[in-house]
Design a protein around this motif. Sequence first.
Motif, PDB file in Angstrom:
ATOM      1  N   UNK A  27      -4.954 -12.365 -43.765  1.00  0.00           N
ATOM      2  CA  UNK A  27      -4.313 -13.331 -42.683  1.00  0.00           C
ATOM      3  C   UNK A  27      -3.932 -12.769 -41.377  1.00  0.00           C
ATOM      4  N   UNK A  28      -3.469 -11.528 -41.594  1.00  0.00           N
ATOM      5  CA  UNK A  28      -2.902 -10.627 -40.406  1.00  0.00           C
ATOM      6  C   UNK A  28      -4.281 -10.278 -39.670  1.00  0.00           C
ATOM      7  N   UNK A  33      -8.235 -11.073 -34.838  1.00  0.00           N
ATOM      8  CA  UNK A  33      -9.352 -11.377 -34.384  1.00  0.00           C
ATOM      9  C   UNK A  33      -9.203 -12.690 -33.458  1.00  0.00           C
ATOM     10  N   UNK A  34      -8.502 -13.526 -33.924  1.00  0.00           N
ATOM     11  CA  UNK A  34      -8.459 -14.846 -33.359  1.00  0.00           C
ATOM     12  C   UNK A  34      -7.893 -14.394 -31.749  1.00  0.00           C
ATOM     13  N   UNK A  55      -2.467  -9.672 -24.563  1.00  0.00           N
ATOM     14  CA  UNK A  55      -2.477 -10.111 -25.981  1.00  0.00           C
ATOM     15  C   UNK A  55      -4.062  -9.570 -26.523  1.00  0.00           C
ATOM     16  N   UNK A  56      -4.959  -9.478 -25.523  1.00  0.00           N
ATOM     17  CA  UNK A  56      -6.237  -8.839 -25.959  1.00  0.00           C
ATOM     18  C   UNK A  56      -6.490  -7.309 -26.214  1.00  0.00           C
ATOM     19  N   UNK A  57      -5.635  -6.718 -25.163  1.00  0.00           N
ATOM     20  CA  UNK A  57      -5.622  -5.332 -25.235  1.00  0.00           C
ATOM     21  C   UNK A  57      -4.628  -4.672 -26.309  1.00  0.00           C
ATOM     22  N   UNK A  63      -2.481  -5.848 -34.524  1.00  0.00           N
ATOM     23  CA  UNK A  63      -2.280  -6.707 -35.518  1.00  0.00           C
ATOM     24  C   UNK A  63      -3.340  -6.302 -36.634  1.00  0.00           C
ATOM     25  N   UNK A  64      -4.825  -6.283 -36.356  1.00  0.00           N
ATOM     26  CA  UNK A  64      -5.724  -5.809 -37.109  1.00  0.00           C
ATOM     27  C   UNK A  64      -5.549  -4.459 -37.994  1.00  0.00           C
TER      28      UNK A  64
END
Length: 81
Positions: A27-28, A33-34, A55-57, A63-64
């Motif tokens: 889930x994490x 990836x979302x 958020x993207x960088x 989180x991944x």
Amino acid sequence: MKKDNNIQKQEFLFGKKNYLFMLIGIAVISLGFILMAGGGSDDPNVFNEEIYNWRRIRLAPTLVLIGLGIEIYAILLNPKK
């Protein structure tokens, strides 16, 4: 003919706690990836600065990696303790 009474019981490789941590890890990773998705531009001639936001960088790759750490922990966790 004699029947064999020594029937072996099937056991799972991991315990319930291991599978719970594996689901949390998946889930994490999925959330990472979302959060990493999107940010592109509809017009290829226009550059969108949104691709480089925090958020993207920073957040999504972190989180991944945390999710992968949870997966490793779930695999190494001893369910008998």
